[in-house]
Design a protein around this motif. Structure first.
Motif, PDB file in Angstrom:
ATOM      1  N   ALA A  84       3.933   6.682  -7.573  1.00 14.25           N
ATOM      2  CA  ALA A  84       3.240   5.412  -7.403  1.00 14.25           C
ATOM      3  C   ALA A  84       3.220   4.954  -5.958  1.00 14.25           C
ATOM      4  O   ALA A  84       2.285   4.287  -5.535  1.00 14.25           O
ATOM      5  CB  ALA A  84       3.880   4.335  -8.278  1.00 14.25           C
ATOM      6  N   ASP A 140      -1.134   3.878  -0.392  1.00 10.89           N
ATOM      7  CA  ASP A 140      -0.760   4.617  -1.585  1.00 10.89           C
ATOM      8  C   ASP A 140      -1.992   4.918  -2.440  1.00 10.89           C
ATOM      9  O   ASP A 140      -3.100   4.493  -2.145  1.00 10.89           O
ATOM     10  CB  ASP A 140       0.318   3.861  -2.369  1.00 10.89           C
ATOM     11  CG  ASP A 140      -0.123   2.480  -2.817  1.00 10.89           C
ATOM     12  OD1 ASP A 140      -1.322   2.268  -3.008  1.00 10.89           O
ATOM     13  OD2 ASP A 140       0.754   1.618  -2.989  1.00 10.89           O
ATOM     14  N   TRP A 141      -1.791   5.652  -3.500  1.00 15.09           N
ATOM     15  CA  TRP A 141      -2.929   6.081  -4.311  1.00 15.09           C
ATOM     16  C   TRP A 141      -3.559   4.915  -5.067  1.00 15.09           C
ATOM     17  O   TRP A 141      -4.744   4.954  -5.380  1.00 15.09           O
ATOM     18  CB  TRP A 141      -2.538   7.213  -5.260  1.00 15.09           C
ATOM     19  CG  TRP A 141      -1.476   6.854  -6.256  1.00 15.09           C
ATOM     20  CD1 TRP A 141      -0.139   7.015  -6.133  1.00 15.09           C
ATOM     21  CD2 TRP A 141      -1.684   6.252  -7.538  1.00 15.09           C
ATOM     22  NE1 TRP A 141       0.498   6.552  -7.250  1.00 15.09           N
ATOM     23  CE2 TRP A 141      -0.418   6.078  -8.132  1.00 15.09           C
ATOM     24  CE3 TRP A 141      -2.811   5.847  -8.237  1.00 15.09           C
ATOM     25  CZ2 TRP A 141      -0.261   5.520  -9.386  1.00 15.09           C
ATOM     26  CZ3 TRP A 141      -2.646   5.287  -9.496  1.00 15.09           C
ATOM     27  CH2 TRP A 141      -1.375   5.126 -10.057  1.00 15.09           C
ATOM     28  N   PHE A 142      -2.795   3.861  -5.342  1.00 15.72           N
ATOM     29  CA  PHE A 142      -3.375   2.686  -5.999  1.00 15.72           C
ATOM     30  C   PHE A 142      -4.407   2.030  -5.082  1.00 15.72           C
ATOM     31  O   PHE A 142      -5.479   1.623  -5.526  1.00 15.72           O
ATOM     32  CB  PHE A 142      -2.272   1.696  -6.382  1.00 15.72           C
ATOM     33  CG  PHE A 142      -2.770   0.515  -7.178  1.00 15.72           C
ATOM     34  CD1 PHE A 142      -3.155   0.652  -8.496  1.00 15.72           C
ATOM     35  CD2 PHE A 142      -2.854  -0.739  -6.595  1.00 15.72           C
ATOM     36  CE1 PHE A 142      -3.611  -0.423  -9.229  1.00 15.72           C
ATOM     37  CE2 PHE A 142      -3.306  -1.824  -7.315  1.00 15.72           C
ATOM     38  CZ  PHE A 142      -3.680  -1.662  -8.634  1.00 15.72           C
ATOM     39  N   ASP A 143      -4.086   1.950  -3.787  1.00 16.58           N
ATOM     40  CA  ASP A 143      -5.048   1.424  -2.812  1.00 16.58           C
ATOM     41  C   ASP A 143      -6.292   2.310  -2.755  1.00 16.58           C
ATOM     42  O   ASP A 143      -7.418   1.807  -2.657  1.00 16.58           O
ATOM     43  CB  ASP A 143      -4.433   1.339  -1.422  1.00 16.58           C
ATOM     44  CG  ASP A 143      -3.388   0.257  -1.297  1.00 16.58           C
ATOM     45  OD1 ASP A 143      -2.521   0.406  -0.405  1.00 16.58           O
ATOM     46  OD2 ASP A 143      -3.428  -0.709  -2.063  1.00 16.58           O
ATOM     47  N   LEU A 161      -8.005  -0.888 -12.947  1.00 17.61           N
ATOM     48  CA  LEU A 161      -7.075  -1.468 -11.980  1.00 17.61           C
ATOM     49  C   LEU A 161      -6.019  -2.331 -12.666  1.00 17.61           C
ATOM     50  O   LEU A 161      -4.840  -2.302 -12.281  1.00 17.61           O
ATOM     51  CB  LEU A 161      -7.828  -2.273 -10.926  1.00 17.61           C
ATOM     52  CG  LEU A 161      -8.683  -1.442  -9.958  1.00 17.61           C
ATOM     53  CD1 LEU A 161      -9.566  -2.351  -9.119  1.00 17.61           C
ATOM     54  CD2 LEU A 161      -7.813  -0.568  -9.083  1.00 17.61           C
ATOM     55  N   VAL A 173      -3.491   0.132 -14.556  1.00 18.70           N
ATOM     56  CA  VAL A 173      -2.584   0.826 -13.640  1.00 18.70           C
ATOM     57  C   VAL A 173      -1.633  -0.170 -12.987  1.00 18.70           C
ATOM     58  O   VAL A 173      -0.433   0.098 -12.856  1.00 18.70           O
ATOM     59  CB  VAL A 173      -3.378   1.625 -12.586  1.00 18.70           C
ATOM     60  CG1 VAL A 173      -2.455   2.177 -11.517  1.00 18.70           C
ATOM     61  CG2 VAL A 173      -4.145   2.756 -13.247  1.00 18.70           C
ATOM     62  N   GLY A 174      -2.135  -1.336 -12.616  1.00 18.85           N
ATOM     63  CA  GLY A 174      -1.267  -2.358 -12.033  1.00 18.85           C
ATOM     64  C   GLY A 174      -0.183  -2.799 -12.991  1.00 18.85           C
ATOM     65  O   GLY A 174       0.981  -2.965 -12.603  1.00 18.85           O
ATOM     66  N   LEU A 226       2.389  -0.014 -13.241  1.00 19.64           N
ATOM     67  CA  LEU A 226       3.263   0.002 -12.064  1.00 19.64           C
ATOM     68  C   LEU A 226       4.258  -1.151 -12.112  1.00 19.64           C
ATOM     69  O   LEU A 226       5.425  -0.988 -11.732  1.00 19.64           O
ATOM     70  CB  LEU A 226       2.433  -0.059 -10.779  1.00 19.64           C
ATOM     71  CG  LEU A 226       1.616   1.186 -10.446  1.00 19.64           C
ATOM     72  CD1 LEU A 226       0.723   0.921  -9.235  1.00 19.64           C
ATOM     73  CD2 LEU A 226       2.506   2.382 -10.216  1.00 19.64           C
TER      74      LEU A 226
END
Length: 104
Positions: A13, A32-35, A90, A93-94, A97
């Motif tokens: 993450a 990071d990959w979320f961004d 989003l 996944v948020g 996390l």
């Protein structure tokens, strides 16, 4: 001697993402990959909004035949689908996390 177990998901993450983009694209940054996922959704939504704007301007300039109006309607529905999908992915996944961070 104690050993600490590191959760591989938490490492993933926050894994750094290196991007090799031209310097002229100031909207891309390393993170990071979320961004990266959020930036990809942003680019897709911007591209679709530009398509809709162009088609709308064409209709406003007199190209108001049924085909053009139908295509604009289809693109507008596509924009709604993309918007809903980006929000859902989003948020999911948020939330995952967040849950993972609380279990650390």
């Amino acid at each position: 001697m104690s050993t600490t177990t590191i959760n591989p998901l938490s490492m993933m993450a926050t894994a750094p993402l290196t991007t090799s983009t031209p310097a002229s694209d100031s909207s891309s940054t390393s993170g990071d990959w979320f961004d990266a996922m959020a930036q990809a959704w942003s680019k897709s939504l911007d591209d679709e909004a530009n398509t809709i704007s162009t088609m709308s301007n064409s209709i406003g300039d007199g190209n108001d035949d049924p085909k053009a109006i139908t295509m604009l309607t289809a693109e507008s529905l596509r924009m709604g689908y993309l918007s809903d999908s980006s929000h859902t992915s989003l948020s999911s996944v948020g939330s995952a996390l967040d849950t993972m961070a609380r279990k650390q």
